[in-house]
Design a protein around this motif. Structure first.
Motif, short mmCIF file in Angstrom:
data_model
loop_
_atom_site.label_atom_id
_atom_site.label_comp_id
_atom_site.label_asym_id
_atom_site.label_seq_id
_atom_site.Cartn_x
_atom_site.Cartn_y
_atom_site.Cartn_z
N LEU A 132 0.80 -1.22 0.00
CA LEU A 132 0.00 0.00 0.00
C LEU A 132 0.84 1.28 0.00
CD1 LEU A 132 -2.83 1.20 0.08
CD2 LEU A 132 -2.74 1.07 2.58
N PRO A 133 1.87 1.41 0.85
CA PRO A 133 2.69 2.63 0.80
C PRO A 133 3.36 2.83 -0.56
CG PRO A 133 3.10 1.45 2.83
CD PRO A 133 2.29 0.54 1.98
N ALA A 134 3.77 1.72 -1.18
CA ALA A 134 4.41 1.86 -2.49
C ALA A 134 3.42 2.39 -3.53
CB ALA A 134 4.98 0.52 -2.94
N ARG A 135 2.17 1.85 -3.45
CA ARG A 135 1.16 2.35 -4.38
C ARG A 135 0.85 3.81 -4.12
NH1 ARG A 135 -1.27 -2.88 -3.63
NH2 ARG A 135 -2.69 -1.99 -2.10
N MET A 155 1.32 9.55 -5.68
CA MET A 155 1.82 10.89 -5.38
C MET A 155 2.83 11.35 -6.44
SD MET A 155 2.27 10.67 -1.23
CE MET A 155 3.07 12.27 -1.20
N ALA A 156 3.68 10.44 -6.88
CA ALA A 156 4.66 10.79 -7.91
C ALA A 156 3.95 11.16 -9.23
CB ALA A 156 5.62 9.64 -8.13
N GLU A 157 2.92 10.40 -9.59
CA GLU A 157 2.17 10.72 -10.80
C GLU A 157 1.44 12.07 -10.67
OE1 GLU A 157 -0.45 7.52 -11.53
OE2 GLU A 157 1.14 6.09 -12.13
N GLY A 158 0.89 12.33 -9.46
CA GLY A 158 0.22 13.62 -9.24
C GLY A 158 1.19 14.78 -9.33
#
Length: 301
Positions: free
Chosen positions: A61-64, A69-72
């Protein structure tokens, strides 16, 4: 104490080596088992995946979340760059819009100069305004046409919408137009529909007053003001403006010509009944006595 500590160090090393070796052997075994192609091995691998992967979902879950967040952040960076690009394009469009408006106004004035129908007996020549010689005590402009173009003192100048002024001073390649707002300007006008005659007297304001009205009560705000042609200097029927009331209820004229943007002026060729040869001949000295010849009958009486 030193001996006991030394003995623990001797036991710890072999244990670590054994654990490391066992882990390596386990990893190699898993790798080899995962590489085996066979129905039985495939079933075992499927069972292992079914047992291990779902309980480890919380660990992923944290990785997802980090990936989202990186995509945002990347999307925000792209939006910020697009916003900056749109700002630059907006600034360019504003500059283009201003240039287009100026060209549109210039084109409209030129079209007005070409479309306005005048008296067939009148011809004209169009000149470009070179400079505005306006001051608190004088209102005039310079044109790039003069004596070599046949310009004479007293000829009327319009901007395609209304009367602007008269030629007052002619050089070889330039001429001066005294505006209707100049304090030295006096022209006879007719007010429609009442037909009242008056004199439009410049006072260096944007809305010059009407003087010598025969019947002021017959004049209303909004009445049309045109040149009367009296005196033979200006042709009759040229639009001057509309009657308005000032703060003191005095009758003034809102001029039809756009004095804020004088770029091209049309000078009307006309033949005055009395030719003016001097540059100051349009304005009579204030102290000069004006005499009117009496009829013969009155003189005999």
């Amino acid at each position: 104490m030193a001996t006991r500590h030394h003995s623990r160090g001797e036991y710890a090393r072999p244990v670590r080596r054994i654990l490391v070796g066992a882990i390596l052997i386990l990893l190699v075994g898993i790798f080899l088992f995962w590489r085996i192609d066979g129905p039985r091995a495939e079933r075992v691998r499927a069972e292992i995946v079914d047992q291990v992967v779902p309980p480890m979902d919380w660990a992923l879950l944290p990785a997802r979340k980090l990936a989202v967040m990186a995509e945002g952040f990347q999307s925000y960076a792209r939006i910020w760059e697009q916003n900056q690009e749109l700002r630059r394009e907006l600034q360019q469009m504003k500059a283009w819009k201003e240039a287009a408006l100026q060209l549109e106004q210039q084109n409209a004035k030129l079209l007005d100069l070409n479309k306005v129908r005048l008296d067939p007996s009148l011809t004209y020549i169009t000149g470009v305004v070179l400079a505005d010689a306006g001051s608190p005590f004088r209102r005039s402009v310079l044109l790039n046409i003069g004596g070599r173009d046949g310009i004479r003192d007293g000829w009327a100048a319009t901007d395609g919408l209304g009367l602007v002024g008269r030629i007052s001073g002619v050089g070889r390649s330039s001429s001066r137009v005294i505006l209707l707002t100049d304090s030295n300007s006096r022209i006879p006008v007719t007010i429609q529909p009442s037909g009242q005659h008056a004199v439009l007297s410049g006072d260096n304001s944007k809305i010059p007053p009407l003087d010598f009205l025969e019947a002021p009560d017959q004049v209303r705000p909004g009445d049309r003001v045109i040149s009367s042609g009296e005196g033979g200097v200006l042709p009759a029927g040229l639009l001057v403006g509309q009657v308005v009331l000032d703060s003191r209820d005095a009758l003034r004229v809102r001029l039809a010509a756009d004095y804020e943007r004088l770029e091209f002026l049309r000078v009307l060729r006309s033949t005055p009944s009395e030719r003016i040869d001097t540059a100051g001949g349009l304005v009579a000295p204030l102290g000069e006595a004006q005499t009117v010849p009496l009829p013969l009958d009155a003189a005999d009486g």
